[in-house]
Design a protein around this motif. Structure first.
Motif, PDB file in Angstrom:
ATOM      1  N   VAL A 108       0.848  -1.188   0.000  1.00  0.00           N
ATOM      2  CA  VAL A 108       0.000   0.000   0.000  1.00  0.00           C
ATOM      3  C   VAL A 108       0.884   1.239   0.000  1.00  0.00           C
ATOM      4  O   VAL A 108       1.737   1.408   0.884  1.00  0.00           O
ATOM      5  CB  VAL A 108      -0.940   0.038   1.230  1.00  0.00           C
ATOM      6  CG1 VAL A 108      -1.846   1.270   1.156  1.00  0.00           C
ATOM      7  CG2 VAL A 108      -1.774  -1.243   1.310  1.00  0.00           C
ATOM      8  N   PHE A 109       0.677   2.105  -0.981  1.00  0.00           N
ATOM      9  CA  PHE A 109       1.408   3.369  -1.068  1.00  0.00           C
ATOM     10  C   PHE A 109       0.424   4.511  -0.828  1.00  0.00           C
ATOM     11  O   PHE A 109      -0.554   4.657  -1.563  1.00  0.00           O
ATOM     12  CB  PHE A 109       2.068   3.520  -2.435  1.00  0.00           C
ATOM     13  CG  PHE A 109       3.087   2.455  -2.737  1.00  0.00           C
ATOM     14  CD1 PHE A 109       4.400   2.595  -2.333  1.00  0.00           C
ATOM     15  CD2 PHE A 109       2.712   1.295  -3.409  1.00  0.00           C
ATOM     16  CE1 PHE A 109       5.343   1.605  -2.593  1.00  0.00           C
ATOM     17  CE2 PHE A 109       3.644   0.304  -3.682  1.00  0.00           C
ATOM     18  CZ  PHE A 109       4.963   0.456  -3.270  1.00  0.00           C
ATOM     19  N   ILE A 110       0.675   5.286   0.228  1.00  0.00           N
ATOM     20  CA  ILE A 110      -0.178   6.428   0.555  1.00  0.00           C
ATOM     21  C   ILE A 110       0.537   7.695   0.117  1.00  0.00           C
ATOM     22  O   ILE A 110       1.596   8.047   0.659  1.00  0.00           O
ATOM     23  CB  ILE A 110      -0.480   6.480   2.069  1.00  0.00           C
ATOM     24  CG1 ILE A 110      -1.169   5.180   2.520  1.00  0.00           C
ATOM     25  CG2 ILE A 110      -1.350   7.686   2.401  1.00  0.00           C
ATOM     26  CD1 ILE A 110      -1.313   5.051   4.029  1.00  0.00           C
ATOM     27  N   LEU A 111       0.000   8.370  -0.879  1.00  0.00           N
ATOM     28  CA  LEU A 111       0.606   9.595  -1.412  1.00  0.00           C
ATOM     29  C   LEU A 111      -0.194  10.788  -0.912  1.00  0.00           C
ATOM     30  O   LEU A 111      -1.356  10.972  -1.291  1.00  0.00           O
ATOM     31  CB  LEU A 111       0.620   9.566  -2.950  1.00  0.00           C
ATOM     32  CG  LEU A 111       1.638   8.619  -3.601  1.00  0.00           C
ATOM     33  CD1 LEU A 111       1.167   7.172  -3.509  1.00  0.00           C
ATOM     34  CD2 LEU A 111       1.864   8.983  -5.052  1.00  0.00           C
ATOM     35  N   LYS A 112       0.432  11.570  -0.045  1.00  0.00           N
ATOM     36  CA  LYS A 112      -0.282  12.661   0.623  1.00  0.00           C
ATOM     37  C   LYS A 112      -0.295  13.953  -0.199  1.00  0.00           C
ATOM     38  O   LYS A 112       0.660  14.276  -0.883  1.00  0.00           O
ATOM     39  CB  LYS A 112       0.365  12.947   1.986  1.00  0.00           C
ATOM     40  CG  LYS A 112       0.171  11.846   3.021  1.00  0.00           C
ATOM     41  CD  LYS A 112       0.780  12.231   4.354  1.00  0.00           C
ATOM     42  CE  LYS A 112       0.089  13.438   4.979  1.00  0.00           C
ATOM     43  NZ  LYS A 112       0.642  13.768   6.317  1.00  0.00           N
ATOM     44  N   ASP A 113      -1.412  14.675  -0.069  1.00  0.00           N
ATOM     45  CA  ASP A 113      -1.558  16.035  -0.612  1.00  0.00           C
ATOM     46  C   ASP A 113      -1.217  16.101  -2.096  1.00  0.00           C
ATOM     47  O   ASP A 113      -0.390  16.919  -2.527  1.00  0.00           O
ATOM     48  CB  ASP A 113      -0.679  17.017   0.171  1.00  0.00           C
ATOM     49  CG  ASP A 113      -0.989  17.025   1.654  1.00  0.00           C
ATOM     50  OD1 ASP A 113      -2.172  16.855   2.002  1.00  0.00           O
ATOM     51  OD2 ASP A 113      -0.068  17.176   2.465  1.00  0.00           O
ATOM     52  N   ILE A 114      -1.876  15.274  -2.898  1.00  0.00           N
ATOM     53  CA  ILE A 114      -1.525  15.255  -4.320  1.00  0.00           C
ATOM     54  C   ILE A 114      -2.044  16.483  -5.073  1.00  0.00           C
ATOM     55  O   ILE A 114      -1.744  16.637  -6.254  1.00  0.00           O
ATOM     56  CB  ILE A 114      -2.006  13.964  -5.014  1.00  0.00           C
ATOM     57  CG1 ILE A 114      -3.540  13.864  -4.977  1.00  0.00           C
ATOM     58  CG2 ILE A 114      -1.343  12.745  -4.432  1.00  0.00           C
ATOM     59  CD1 ILE A 114      -4.064  12.933  -6.040  1.00  0.00           C
ATOM     60  N   GLU A 115      -2.790  17.350  -4.387  1.00  0.00           N
ATOM     61  CA  GLU A 115      -3.148  18.620  -5.034  1.00  0.00           C
ATOM     62  C   GLU A 115      -1.898  19.460  -5.286  1.00  0.00           C
ATOM     63  O   GLU A 115      -1.916  20.386  -6.107  1.00  0.00           O
ATOM     64  CB  GLU A 115      -4.164  19.406  -4.201  1.00  0.00           C
ATOM     65  CG  GLU A 115      -3.658  19.948  -2.868  1.00  0.00           C
ATOM     66  CD  GLU A 115      -3.851  18.980  -1.714  1.00  0.00           C
ATOM     67  OE1 GLU A 115      -4.002  19.453  -0.575  1.00  0.00           O
ATOM     68  OE2 GLU A 115      -3.840  17.746  -1.946  1.00  0.00           O
ATOM     69  N   ASN A 116      -0.807  19.143  -4.573  1.00  0.00           N
ATOM     70  CA  ASN A 116       0.463  19.855  -4.760  1.00  0.00           C
ATOM     71  C   ASN A 116       1.433  19.099  -5.665  1.00  0.00           C
ATOM     72  O   ASN A 116       2.601  19.475  -5.781  1.00  0.00           O
ATOM     73  CB  ASN A 116       1.138  20.081  -3.397  1.00  0.00           C
ATOM     74  CG  ASN A 116       0.289  20.935  -2.474  1.00  0.00           C
ATOM     75  OD1 ASN A 116      -0.387  21.852  -2.930  1.00  0.00           O
ATOM     76  ND2 ASN A 116       0.307  20.638  -1.190  1.00  0.00           N
ATOM     77  N   LEU A 117       0.950  18.035  -6.290  1.00  0.00           N
ATOM     78  CA  LEU A 117       1.807  17.196  -7.127  1.00  0.00           C
ATOM     79  C   LEU A 117       2.366  17.984  -8.308  1.00  0.00           C
ATOM     80  O   LEU A 117       1.638  18.692  -9.005  1.00  0.00           O
ATOM     81  CB  LEU A 117       0.989  16.009  -7.638  1.00  0.00           C
ATOM     82  CG  LEU A 117       1.720  14.781  -8.158  1.00  0.00           C
ATOM     83  CD1 LEU A 117       2.477  14.090  -7.028  1.00  0.00           C
ATOM     84  CD2 LEU A 117       0.730  13.815  -8.783  1.00  0.00           C
ATOM     85  N   ARG A 118       3.674  17.874  -8.524  1.00  0.00           N
ATOM     86  CA  ARG A 118       4.295  18.521  -9.665  1.00  0.00           C
ATOM     87  C   ARG A 118       3.835  17.848 -10.962  1.00  0.00           C
ATOM     88  O   ARG A 118       3.561  16.648 -10.990  1.00  0.00           O
ATOM     89  CB  ARG A 118       5.819  18.443  -9.549  1.00  0.00           C
ATOM     90  CG  ARG A 118       6.379  19.065  -8.272  1.00  0.00           C
ATOM     91  CD  ARG A 118       6.092  20.560  -8.213  1.00  0.00           C
ATOM     92  NE  ARG A 118       6.607  21.176  -6.999  1.00  0.00           N
ATOM     93  CZ  ARG A 118       7.832  21.674  -6.864  1.00  0.00           C
ATOM     94  NH1 ARG A 118       8.687  21.578  -7.875  1.00  0.00           N
ATOM     95  NH2 ARG A 118       8.214  22.246  -5.754  1.00  0.00           N
ATOM     96  N   VAL A 119       3.748  18.620 -12.051  1.00  0.00           N
ATOM     97  CA  VAL A 119       3.206  18.120 -13.309  1.00  0.00           C
ATOM     98  C   VAL A 119       3.952  16.895 -13.810  1.00  0.00           C
ATOM     99  O   VAL A 119       3.357  15.875 -14.186  1.00  0.00           O
ATOM    100  CB  VAL A 119       3.222  19.227 -14.391  1.00  0.00           C
ATOM    101  CG1 VAL A 119       2.777  18.671 -15.730  1.00  0.00           C
ATOM    102  CG2 VAL A 119       2.322  20.383 -13.981  1.00  0.00           C
TER     103      VAL A 119
END
Length: 303
Positions: A108-119
């Protein structure tokens, strides 16, 4: 157990059913406004997928559940970056996702705050989340749906709502003071500090320094009080005093995440809606390599 989590009955029921039907892999987007317990549900789902004792829930007591809670379970990884997850982090996730499970259960990979994900990171992520390998799950969290549409379309969206004052056992006034942030409310309830005791806006720098140093909820409350004092008096302050306030924040901490948090609360406290778009634009600048001190001055001169 999911039953021990207060609120969000619909989300809990959905996640329990996902575990019950024995999903082999999946990509999920857990979203909700700030203060919602996105990580609580992310870790609960990760435990449910891997629990060695309960096949349709999680026990919270077995070795697997306890290790996930402590951050020592190798097949559950939290990926985060205050300035936005970068492409090298995504590449590492892709590599690990293609490797065998350490424990023979679910990865399981939890990726936090992806609204800030770089393009560039988002583009790389799309390749792996569309069809995760068997036994691999991605949980992405976001406080906004203002993210790349193709990420949303490749995910199962789960809305996590904030707990209400009644569920938290506090008054509406206390709830509004913390903007419904459950983690801060729970810490506040343990010390019972007086929220009405005034704190001057001129002292915000010292309170930020204290919070960075000790992480105590009392220091966090004093930051909030200082900001409220500024917001209540801002119409009587000249530009020099507003710049002083911005510089005090920067003196307290040069961390972008601290500046962003204070800007966010300033926007929530702002009663002039005509300024909201401009304020959000300045806050959004912090995602890029801009001068934090200058951004703070622009923000508090405009507000």
């Amino acid at each position: 157990m999911f039953g021990d989590i207060i609120s969000n009955e619909e989300a809990k029921s959905f996640l329990k059913n996902e575990i019950k039907i024995g999903k082999k892999s999946g990509t999920y987007l857990f979203y909700g406004e700030r203060g919602s317990e996105l990580m609580e549900f992310s870790l609960a789902f990760a435990k449910g997928l891997n629990c060695s004792e309960d096949p349709v829930d999680f026990c919270g007591k077995c070795d697997v559940c306890l290790r996930i809670d402590s951050g020592n379970y190798p097949d559950v990884e939290v990926v985060e970056d205050p300035t936005g997850i970068k492409i090298n982090q995504v590449r590492e996730v892709i590599y690990k996702a293609s490797s065998s499970s350490y424990e023979g259960r679910k990865k399981v990979f939890i990726l936090k705050d992806i609204e800030n994900l770089r393009v560039e990171a988002a583009n790389a992520l799309l390749k792996i989340i569309e069809e995760p390998g068997e036994g691999t799950f991605f949980i992405m969290t976001s406080h906004s749906l203002n993210i790349i549409p193709t990420i949303i379309s490749r995910s199962t969206a789960v809305h996590i709502k904030k707990k209400n004052p009644e569920e938290l056992g506090i008054t509406e006034e206390e709830y509004e003071f913390f903007f419904g942030d459950v983690a801060e409310i729970e810490m506040y309830k343990k010390i019972g500090i007086d929220l009405h005791h005034p704190v001057s806006y001129s002292d915000i720098g010292e309170h930020i320094k204290n919070y960075v140093k000790d992480g105590e909820i009392e220091s966090r409350i004093n930051i909030k009080k200082s900001l409220r004092d500024f917001m209540g008096n801002r119409r009587f302050l000249d530009d020099i005093e507003k710049i002083y306030f911005a510089e005090e924040i920067y003196r307290g901490s040069r961390d972008r995440s601290v500046a962003e948090s204070i800007m966010y609360e300033g926007i929530l406290l702002n009663d002039d809606l005509s300024k909201t778009e401009g304020l959000l634009h300045i806050k959004g600048m912090l995602r890029f390599p801009v001068n934090v001190q200058l951004a703070l001055k622009m923000f508090f001169l405009k507000i």
